[in-house]
Design an enzyme around this catalytic site. Structure first.
Site: not given
Length: 345
Positions: A153-155
């Site tokens: 998942i994104d930062k």
């Protein structure tokens, strides 16, 4: 003086290169391109630049050049540096992990917003994989040679991830994601009052040709990869809506891009314009209210709340849920209060 256009520094990117672009100023004296780049890029060694030139990854005005090319005023110089081998980046670090579940085959973690999943350009330490290397030691490699990772998942997205601890678990879990049999639900706060109580977004997602830090929808399916998101309204909060999203596919930035495509950009999603006031009034008090909400939630409003899969050894259905983190809960509560104020008017 050179004008600098940065390349991708997103460690969630699929890119295999660091990308830099410079435009030589009007006062630029003739200078070898290797020296030009060494003067402008931190930690760019002569050998690194020579390797880029040898690979054909230095261009002047979109033409490949050698390291002895002389830079002139107005030249647009682009360079791509290959990432170092992944194993060179994997330093175990004692970073606390919120482990929801762990056994001999896998573990499930609740990733905090702000933590990058794996090392890459600009994020060589402090990542989830660095923390896992300390916690687990040896981990199986996925198809991209990234230890333990089955998905990501994104930062600045919080929430659940499953990590494989054995080769068997890696293969089994990866197959489940490929077959779209996993169960994933996200909560998102989006701009605007979503018209339909539920819906399905289908649109191929690929890299934006005008901005490589963004993805975009190609509705005709002529570019990008198939992407399908199912959404459902959870709560209407005036000028924003809390929704749940169920993924059929797992493309980079999928929910962020699909919701922007529908005209409902995620709240405070700076990459896609959600850090501006997209809905509401022009009243100064409202602007201050939104700025305060941005301060409470200084990232995109997206949380991977549930994750379900079949255990790779027992075959048992495993389902997990991570509560909303404090920043997102506080922001939603603030909007809930504002929505009550609107309904009283």
């Amino acid at each position: 003086m050179a004008e600098f256009t940065p390349g991708t520094d997103d460690a969630e990117s699929d890119e295999l290169f660091e990308h830099y672009s410079f435009t030589a100023g009007a006062g630029q004296v003739p200078l070898r391109v290797d020296k030009f780049l060494m003067n402008l890029i931190r930690n760019a060694t002569r050998n690194k630049i020579q390797q880029a030139a040898k690979a054909g990854n230095i261009r002047a005005n979109d033409v490949k050049v050698k390291q002895n090319y002389k830079v002139k005023p107005g030249d647009r110089i682009r360079v791509l540096f290959e990432y170092p081998p992944f194993e060179d980046l994997l330093t175990p670090e004692d970073i606390p992990l919120d482990i929801i579940y762990e056994d001999d085959s896998l573990l499930v973690v609740n990733k905090a917003a702000g933590m990058v999943v794996h090392p890459g350009h600009g994020n060589y330490s402090g990542t989830l994989v660095n923390a896992l290397a300390h916690h687990l030691g040896e981990m199986p490699l996925n198809s991209s040679n990234r230890p333990g990772l089955v998905h990501r998942i994104d930062k600045d997205t919080s929430g659940l991830l499953v990590i494989a601890k054995t080769d068997q678990a890696m293969a089994h879990l990866a197959q489940q994601f490929f077959d779209k049999t996993t169960r994933r639900e996200y909560l998102a706060l989006v701009w605007g009052n979503v018209a339909d109580d539920a819906g399905r977004v289908e649109g191929h997602i690929g890299r934006n040709p005008k901005n490589r830090l963004q993805m975009q929808v190609f509705p005709e399916g002529d570019q990008g990869k198939e992407a399908v998101t199912h959404y459902k309204v959870v709560e209407r909060l005036g000028y924003v809506t809390l929704i749940s999203c169920r993924l059929e596919t797992g493309r980079t930035h999928q929910i962020r891009v699909h919701m922007k495509y529908l005209g409902h950009t995620l709240f405070n999603d700076a990459r896609y314009g959600g850090d501006r006031i997209l809905k509401g009034t022009t009243f100064t008090k409202y602007k201050q209210f939104v700025e305060n909400a941005f301060s409470l939630l200084p990232r995109q409003a997206l949380h991977a709340r549930t994750l379900g899969f079949e255990h790779p050894v027992s075959g048992k259905a495993m389902d997990f849920e991570a509560p909303l983190p404090e920043d997102m809960s506080a922001c939603i509560a603030k909007w809930r209060g504002y929505a009550r104020h609107l309904s009283d008017e």
